[in-house]
Design an enzyme around this catalytic site. Structure first.
Site, PDB file in Angstrom:
ATOM      1  N   TYR A 184       0.847  -1.205   0.000  1.00  0.00           N
ATOM      2  CA  TYR A 184       0.000   0.000   0.000  1.00  0.00           C
ATOM      3  C   TYR A 184       0.881   1.255   0.000  1.00  0.00           C
ATOM      4  CZ  TYR A 184      -3.811   3.117   1.616  1.00  0.00           C
ATOM      5  OH  TYR A 184      -4.748   4.125   1.742  1.00  0.00           O
ATOM      6  N   LYS A 234       0.918   4.033  -2.961  1.00  0.00           N
ATOM      7  CA  LYS A 234       0.574   5.433  -2.694  1.00  0.00           C
ATOM      8  C   LYS A 234       1.765   6.365  -2.965  1.00  0.00           C
ATOM      9  CE  LYS A 234      -3.778   4.932  -1.465  1.00  0.00           C
ATOM     10  NZ  LYS A 234      -4.847   5.303  -2.426  1.00  0.00           N
TER      11      LYS A 234
HETATM   12  N1  LIG Z   1      -9.566   5.831   5.316  1.00  0.00           N
HETATM   13  C1  LIG Z   1      -8.281   6.077   5.510  1.00  0.00           C
HETATM   14  O1  LIG Z   1      -7.739   5.992   6.632  1.00  0.00           O
HETATM   15  C2  LIG Z   1      -7.424   6.479   4.328  1.00  0.00           C
HETATM   16  C3  LIG Z   1      -6.165   7.032   4.582  1.00  0.00           C
HETATM   17  C4  LIG Z   1      -5.361   7.394   3.509  1.00  0.00           C
HETATM   18  C5  LIG Z   1      -5.818   7.215   2.215  1.00  0.00           C
HETATM   19  N2  LIG Z   1      -7.047   6.665   1.993  1.00  0.00           N
HETATM   20  C6  LIG Z   1      -7.461   6.486   0.601  1.00  0.00           C
HETATM   21  O2  LIG Z   1      -8.695   7.144   0.397  1.00  0.00           O
HETATM   22  C7  LIG Z   1      -9.368   6.551  -0.738  1.00  0.00           C
HETATM   23  C8  LIG Z   1     -10.817   6.301  -0.373  1.00  0.00           C
HETATM   24  O3  LIG Z   1     -10.850   5.309   0.635  1.00  0.00           O
HETATM   25  P1  LIG Z   1     -11.939   5.253   1.793  1.00  0.00           P
HETATM   26  O4  LIG Z   1     -11.212   5.353   3.074  1.00  0.00           O
HETATM   27  O5  LIG Z   1     -13.073   6.147   1.498  1.00  0.00           O
HETATM   28  O6  LIG Z   1     -12.335   3.703   1.649  1.00  0.00           O
HETATM   29  P2  LIG Z   1     -13.675   2.947   1.235  1.00  0.00           P
HETATM   30  O7  LIG Z   1     -13.341   1.500   1.305  1.00  0.00           O
HETATM   31  O8  LIG Z   1     -14.794   3.467   2.037  1.00  0.00           O
HETATM   32  O9  LIG Z   1     -13.862   3.385  -0.296  1.00  0.00           O
HETATM   33  C9  LIG Z   1     -13.092   2.839  -1.337  1.00  0.00           C
HETATM   34  C10 LIG Z   1     -14.013   2.616  -2.529  1.00  0.00           C
HETATM   35  O10 LIG Z   1     -13.220   2.138  -3.628  1.00  0.00           O
HETATM   36  C11 LIG Z   1     -13.990   1.179  -4.320  1.00  0.00           C
HETATM   37  N3  LIG Z   1     -13.128   0.301  -5.110  1.00  0.00           N
HETATM   38  C12 LIG Z   1     -12.263  -0.636  -4.652  1.00  0.00           C
HETATM   39  N4  LIG Z   1     -11.671  -1.270  -5.679  1.00  0.00           N
HETATM   40  C13 LIG Z   1     -12.165  -0.712  -6.823  1.00  0.00           C
HETATM   41  C14 LIG Z   1     -11.952  -0.935  -8.204  1.00  0.00           C
HETATM   42  N5  LIG Z   1     -11.100  -1.878  -8.641  1.00  0.00           N
HETATM   43  N6  LIG Z   1     -12.619  -0.180  -9.093  1.00  0.00           N
HETATM   44  C15 LIG Z   1     -13.509   0.768  -8.675  1.00  0.00           C
HETATM   45  N7  LIG Z   1     -13.758   1.011  -7.382  1.00  0.00           N
HETATM   46  C16 LIG Z   1     -13.102   0.278  -6.458  1.00  0.00           C
HETATM   47  C17 LIG Z   1     -14.732   0.432  -3.231  1.00  0.00           C
HETATM   48  O11 LIG Z   1     -15.853  -0.269  -3.738  1.00  0.00           O
HETATM   49  C18 LIG Z   1     -15.083   1.543  -2.254  1.00  0.00           C
HETATM   50  O12 LIG Z   1     -16.364   2.085  -2.536  1.00  0.00           O
HETATM   51  C19 LIG Z   1      -8.561   5.289  -1.070  1.00  0.00           C
HETATM   52  O13 LIG Z   1      -7.717   5.538  -2.169  1.00  0.00           O
HETATM   53  C20 LIG Z   1      -7.741   5.060   0.182  1.00  0.00           C
HETATM   54  O14 LIG Z   1      -6.563   4.331  -0.074  1.00  0.00           O
HETATM   55  C21 LIG Z   1      -7.870   6.305   3.016  1.00  0.00           C
END
Ligand SMILES: NC(=O)c1ccc[n+]([C@@H]2O[C@H](COP(=O)([O-])OP(=O)(O)OC[C@H]3O[C@@H](n4cnc5c(N)ncnc54)[C@H](O)[C@@H]3O)[C@@H](O)[C@H]2O)c1
Length: 252
Positions: free
Chosen positions: A159, A163
């Site tokens: 991951y 990123k």
């Molecule tokens: N939540 C955290 O702590 C955090 C921290 C840093 C970065 N992020 C990043 O933020 C972004 C959003 O994540 P989130 O926390 O809202 O998570 P989440 O799991 O709620 O949302 C992620 C979404 O991506 C969709 N997804 C997964 N694989 C996919 C694919 N192959 N094609 C299309 N859609 C797909 C899922 O169905 C889901 O709806 C991500 O890139 C995540 O890595 C999150």
């Protein structure tokens, strides 16, 4: 934030408590029409329904797998057919996995790289020609604090690699498309309470919050606001940049 009659694609926008849904909401607050794209079509439909009801702004739910070039191509085609233009792409779909490097399989590594990094590449590649036609575009990627400091509280080294890869990709693409009027930027969230972290115990969650100078994890809205700013008309002189949204847990 100013947006002039814009159209956006937001990937990963079908998750109930996710950052993507919050991005779509802020866009709708600013009269930006969104393609709500997710592998989870029911979730995407729910997001679209919600913003149409709440803000009266049209949103188009679409099923997409960002790791599949044909699927991404169909999404962009449908967006152009429906709205006639694409001004903004938020590369937000992502997955993670709490596994150490020694326990990780090659398939684990590939999958996390595919969704986070290759997905960002495929979606960006597909929209750039459409944006270039109007000599206007904003691409905003959701990276992570894990890509900068390693050791994500929940994600593994795959991951972090994905990123960090997004940040390098964004800078290189930013230079390539600057003459097309397109900016490319990223946001690096710290820990945010969304479904991606499902399975974390309350104890672990509390210890994560204790390690943040602000003493709490972030909200999806706080991350989405930074993304929306970079996607707005006003972020016109910013490209190849990234914004940390992490309560002070990493500063550079
Ligand atoms: N939540 C955290 O702590 C955090 C921290 C840093 C970065 N992020 C990043 O933020 C972004 C959003 O994540 P989130 O926390 O809202 O998570 P989440 O799991 O709620 O949302 C992620 C979404 O991506 C969709 N997804 C997964 N694989 C996919 C694919 N192959 N094609 C299309 N859609 C797909 C899922 O169905 C889901 O709806 C991500 O890139 C995540 O890595 C999150």
């Amino acid at each position: 934030m100013k947006f002039k009659q814009r159209v956006a694609i937001v990937t990963g926008a079908g998750s109930t408590r996710g950052i993507g849904r919050e991005i779509v909401k802020i866009m709708a607050e600013n009269q930006v029409k969104c393609v709500v794209a997710d592998m989870n079509l029911e979730g995407a439909r729910e997001t679209a329904r919600m913003v149409e009801e709440e803000y009266g702004v049209e949103a188009l739910p679409l099923e997409v797998n960002v790791t599949d070039k044909e699927s991404v191509g169909r999404m962009v085609e449908a967006a152009v057919e429906h709205f006639g233009r694409i001004d903004i792409l938020c590369n937000n779909a992502g997955i993670t996995q709490p596994v150490t490097t020694l326990d990780m399989t090659k398939e684990d590594f590939q999958k996390v790289l595919d969704v986070n990094l290759i997905g960002t590449f495929l979606c960006s590649q597909a929209v750039v020609p459409v944006m270039a036609k109007n000599h206007y575009g904003r691409i905003v990627n959701t990276s992570s604090v894990s890509g900068k400091r390693g050791g994500g509280v929940y994600g593994g080294s795959h991951y972090s690699a994905a990123k960090a890869g997004i940040l390098g990709f964004a800078k290189a693409l930013a230079r390539e498309v600057v003459s097309d009027g397109i900016t490319v930027n990223s946001v690096c969230p710290g820990a945010v309470a969304t479904d991606i972290r499902a399975g974390i115990s309350d104890e672990k969650e509390a210890s994560i919050a204790d390690g943040v100078p602000m003493g709490r994890v972030g909200t999806p809205r706080e991350v989405a606001a930074a993304i929306a700013f970079l996607a707005s008309d006003e972020a016109s002189y910013i490209t190849g940049e990234d914004i940390d949204v992490n309560g002070g847990s990493h500063m550079d």
